[in-house]
Design an enzyme around this catalytic site. Sequence first.
Site, PDB file in Angstrom:
ATOM      1  N   ASP A   1       0.841  -1.193   0.000  1.00  0.00           N
ATOM      2  CA  ASP A   1       0.000   0.000   0.000  1.00  0.00           C
ATOM      3  C   ASP A   1       0.880   1.248   0.000  1.00  0.00           C
ATOM      4  O   ASP A   1       2.071   1.187   0.328  1.00  0.00           O
ATOM      5  CB  ASP A   1      -0.941   0.010   1.200  1.00  0.00           C
ATOM      6  CG  ASP A   1      -0.199   0.138   2.527  1.00  0.00           C
ATOM      7  OD1 ASP A   1       0.731  -0.670   2.757  1.00  0.00           O
ATOM      8  OD2 ASP A   1      -0.518   1.037   3.328  1.00  0.00           O
TER       9      ASP A   1
ATOM     10  N   GLU B   1       0.201  -0.777   5.799  1.00  0.00           N
ATOM     11  CA  GLU B   1       1.236  -0.202   6.652  1.00  0.00           C
ATOM     12  C   GLU B   1       1.123   1.306   6.733  1.00  0.00           C
ATOM     13  O   GLU B   1       1.270   1.905   7.805  1.00  0.00           O
ATOM     14  CB  GLU B   1       2.625  -0.599   6.137  1.00  0.00           C
ATOM     15  CG  GLU B   1       3.764  -0.282   7.100  1.00  0.00           C
ATOM     16  CD  GLU B   1       4.293   1.137   6.998  1.00  0.00           C
ATOM     17  OE1 GLU B   1       4.967   1.593   7.950  1.00  0.00           O
ATOM     18  OE2 GLU B   1       4.054   1.799   5.973  1.00  0.00           O
TER      19      GLU B   1
END
Length: 454
Positions: free
Chosen positions: A94, A156
């Site tokens: 991400d 994250e």
Amino acid sequence: MTATIFTESELRTAIARELPGVRADLERLVRIPGIAFDGFDHSHVERSAEAVAELLRELRLDVKIVRAGGQPAVLGRRAAPPGAPTVLLYAHHDVQPVGDASLWESEPFEPTERDGRLYGRGAADDKAGILAHVAALRAFGDDLPVGVVLFIEGEEEYGSDSLEQLLADHRDELAADVIVIADSGNWDVGVPALTTSLRGIVNCFVEVRTGQHAIHSGMFGGAVPDSLTVLSRLLATLHDDAGDVAVEGLVARSAATVDYPEERLRAEAGLLDGVSFIGTGRLTDRIWHKPALAVLGIDAPPTNAAPNALVPAAKAKLSIRLAPGDDPKDAYAALRAHLERHAPWGAQVTVTLEHDGAPCVIDASGPMFDAARTAFRMAWDGTDPVDMGVGGSIPFIATFQEMFPHAAILVTGVEDPHARAHGPNESLHLGEFARVCLAEALLLANVAQVGVRS
């Protein structure tokens, strides 16, 4: 069956062979805007996970996409040869939001090369981390000398809310002798590093209230305090005149063994001429081992629409970076007590925690760390790696330490001081990326040899 032993020369040749394909795959990942923040299209995070899973399947790993109420992570495994250690390779797929698109010199999700750097959101943080793992495994082909577990997280940048549950759910599958977390950076272009400490984080909101509603600034001004003035005075108490954090109860350390040249830090930070550094002590201690406190935003009327009225309430978002050794819960309690104690003129103060994360310190000694330093020295043609701290926070490293206490945790990465991760014009230095890929391949070979000797 004995694992094949690869020479440095063979791995250099293999990485050079694989780099064009690795870069093409990196560019494909960068084109996927996988942002896990609320308000964004999370179907792109799903696409990103699928793309990563396909890369791992091509490596003949056993692959599955897993989740624990949050965004998808990718888990890939290959068993170790008899007697060989297992290495867990972590990265995340991400990315951060783009921010102000007008500040980008090229499209954020269209990878673009300029002057030896590849620009794009996630090009450095952390899709290059994924592809460094992939490059190292491709270099070995079917003759991988260690067991591997690839764990590629999907949230994250949004706080890793479901990571602890994921680790608990898949603890046996993730168990490893060495954990490589490719989400940090190097000391400089041309100088590798192992990250051995990271600060923790506490983000919170402070709201001050002075009245029930807005009132005429002329009719009541001079007797009735407005909330913006109250908030400004309260925020000013958070630092002393030198710029050190003035909140009692926070941990501060002096542990740096290297220092940042002032001119380098000024240039990398984009500090304007005449603007001074804040705080006291070595610069590396200020940004690695002492607390830092910043005001990230303020809710208040915009200047072009503000009436001549005293504002009854104002709100700010605060962020503390905690020194290694501090406790996030204690730090939040200290900050809340400070804000409540220093409220001007009896204003009502409400402090609300947004999120926190623990700092960490890594004991970077032992044969696996020696194996890493040797790999770095070889990949960077004889340059010794630096043990460095990082002022940013990766709270889940403390979780890895707690859940896998016997594993050597190596925090590495692809970023350099000019990568601008999280900001406009994020980029990856392609020459350094090639060294990172080679270093990881050499590391796996070295770890295998350490395991055999053990």
